[in-house]
Write a protein that holds these residues in place. Structure first.
Motif, PDB file in Angstrom:
ATOM      1  N   ARG A  57       7.346   2.018   2.637  1.00 50.26           N
ATOM      2  CA  ARG A  57       7.332   2.055   4.105  1.00 50.26           C
ATOM      3  C   ARG A  57       8.478   1.202   4.642  1.00 50.26           C
ATOM      4  N   GLU A  81      -1.912  -1.140   3.567  1.00 48.49           N
ATOM      5  CA  GLU A  81      -1.158  -0.227   2.706  1.00 48.49           C
ATOM      6  C   GLU A  81      -1.082  -0.763   1.270  1.00 48.49           C
ATOM      7  N   ARG A  87       1.136   0.504  -1.741  1.00 51.70           N
ATOM      8  CA  ARG A  87       2.410   0.911  -1.149  1.00 51.70           C
ATOM      9  C   ARG A  87       3.137  -0.309  -0.590  1.00 51.70           C
TER      10      ARG A  87
END
Length: 432
Positions: A57, A81, A87
């Motif tokens: 991200r 996340e 992530r």
């Protein structure tokens, strides 16, 4: 094999920073590290597009508009996340120096635990504008200003994209211009090669300044619709819209002077002025003074520094230097800019030409060092040097034995230092 693109080079460079053992003990620590990059926003967008390939991200915030709550929201999302999807999140803060110290502290725990990888962009010196605790966890990468050759390449690329043709030194054009008001699409647009070179120099390595100046020059000339006969073919002249060196200078409004009253260049220029006067270089002194004043520096700030210089670097070698400095400060206070610039110039040249002595400055520094390194309570003032305004003080011996010097024709033998410092000479070089 075709050479790698700029995007590929930059992306490889960023990956090298993130994963290289030169910077981190192991790859797993890469999210626990902080990079403070003096990045142009364009490079941040390149990283953002590249990070999509590996599922990372990329979140962008601007410190000029974002608040602390916005940062906390991004960090909260990054925590989710990381916990739910494993992530990674890269947080890019544009103009990070706009955040105050307490706002910058918000990043500390999340940078340390690896919640986000923080990339900050700033045009200021991070030593002055970034929290020391945050700076200690960062790696600073400085992007130097572009060379003249690089600026010329960028401007030529922009010229080609606009469809503008470049006139070399061998091409001729007449000095008369017609008053045609035709649409810009009806006439070709030309720019002198000298105009491009001048623009590359005046923008001082800032591509944005150069491109904006070029755009303004082109738009202004096209808007007027005035054409010029140009001898660019063997058969005769061709009417076209010509952009000259003067038009480029008008587009920039004035030559670009790199100076920031609140940033690093402020301290760099005053340091250069101080050292130039100390080195008795009157030409360099005037140059650095003009750099500051033409860049918008407060003349009273310069005048205050000159007052300090008069005693620190000239001192008793020319006692009138302090009078000159104080008079210059008062003159600047009375009339202001731009009239006071010649007053400061006169004072700066006087100081550059004056003899130098740091005897007083060094002696006072020795006194301060003596006080700092003294162990135990400070020695009392000798009784004969104390004032005795009351009878009780006189009875206690205050002022007893003091010799009033004007009453004696011969030199008076009398101690003025405490007994522990008797015979000390602060004007001699002290051993460190």
């Amino acid at each position: 094999v075709s050479p790698p693109s700029v995007t590929e080079i930059i992306y490889s460079f960023v990956l090298y920073i993130f994963h290289s053992n030169e910077y981190f003990l192991c790859p797993e620590q890469f999210l626990q590290s902080f990079l403070l990059l003096l990045f142009q926003t364009t490079l941040a967008h390149i990283i953002a597009n590249s990070s999509k390939k590996n599922g990372t991200r990329f979140v962008t915030l601007s410190a000029t508009s974002a608040k602390t709550n916005d940062v906390r929201d991004v960090i909260s999302q990054a925590q989710n996340e990381k916990r739910l999807f494993k992530r990674k999140t890269i947080l890019f803060i544009d103009e990070i120096h706009r955040f105050n110290k307490s706002q910058q502290d918000t990043f500390l725990p999340h940078v340390e635990c690896g919640t986000v990888t923080l990339i900050g962009a700033t045009t200021e010196n991070p030593s002055f504008q970034v929290n020391a605790a945050l700076l200690s966890r960062c790696r600073v990468i400085v992007l130097e200003k572009l060379s003249v050759e690089a600026m010329e390449a960028i401007l030529m690329r922009a010229i080609r994209s606009l469809g503008v043709q470049v006139l070399g030194q061998g091409n001729q054009h007449s000095s008369s211009a017609t008053g045609s008001s035709s649409e810009s699409s009806e006439f070709p647009v030309y720019i002198e090669e000298k105009a491009l070179s001048t623009l590359a120099y005046l923008c001082d390595g800032d591509a944005r300044t150069g491109l904006n100046g070029l755009q303004l020059a082109v738009q202004a000339r096209v808007a007027t619709g005035k054409t010029t006969p140009l001898n660019i073919t063997k058969g005769g002249s061709v009417d076209g819209i010509l952009i000259t060196e003067e038009h480029v200078k008008e587009g920039l409004q004035r030559s670009h002077i790199l100076y920031d009253r609140a940033g690093e260049e402020h301290y760099n220029c005053i340091s250069a002025l101080h050292k130039s006067m100390r080195g008795s270089d009157e030409n360099a002194s005037l140059y650095w003074l003009a750099r500051m004043l033409e860049g918008g520096e407060d003349p009273l700030y310069v005048a205050r520094r000159l007052v300090r210089f008069a005693s620190e670097d000239i001192g008793l070698a020319d006692p009138l230097a302090l009078t000159q400095a104080v008079a210059a400060y008062q003159g600047c206070h009375f009339i202001g800019m731009p009239e006071c610039e010649v007053i400061l110039a006169q004072c700066v040249v006087y100081f550059a030409r004056a003899p130098k002595s740091i005897a007083v400055y060094r002696a006072y520094s020795n006194v301060k060092e003596c006080l700092r390194t003294h162990t135990g309570p400070l020695p009392p003032v000798p009784l004969h040097l104390r004032n005795a305004p009351t009878r009780l003080m006189k009875n206690l011996g205050y002022g007893k034995g003091y010799k009033y010097n004007p009453m004696y024709q011969e030199p008076v033998e009398q101690d003025y230092l405490p007994e522990e410092l008797k015979g000390t000479d602060f004007f001699k070089e002290r051993k460190t």
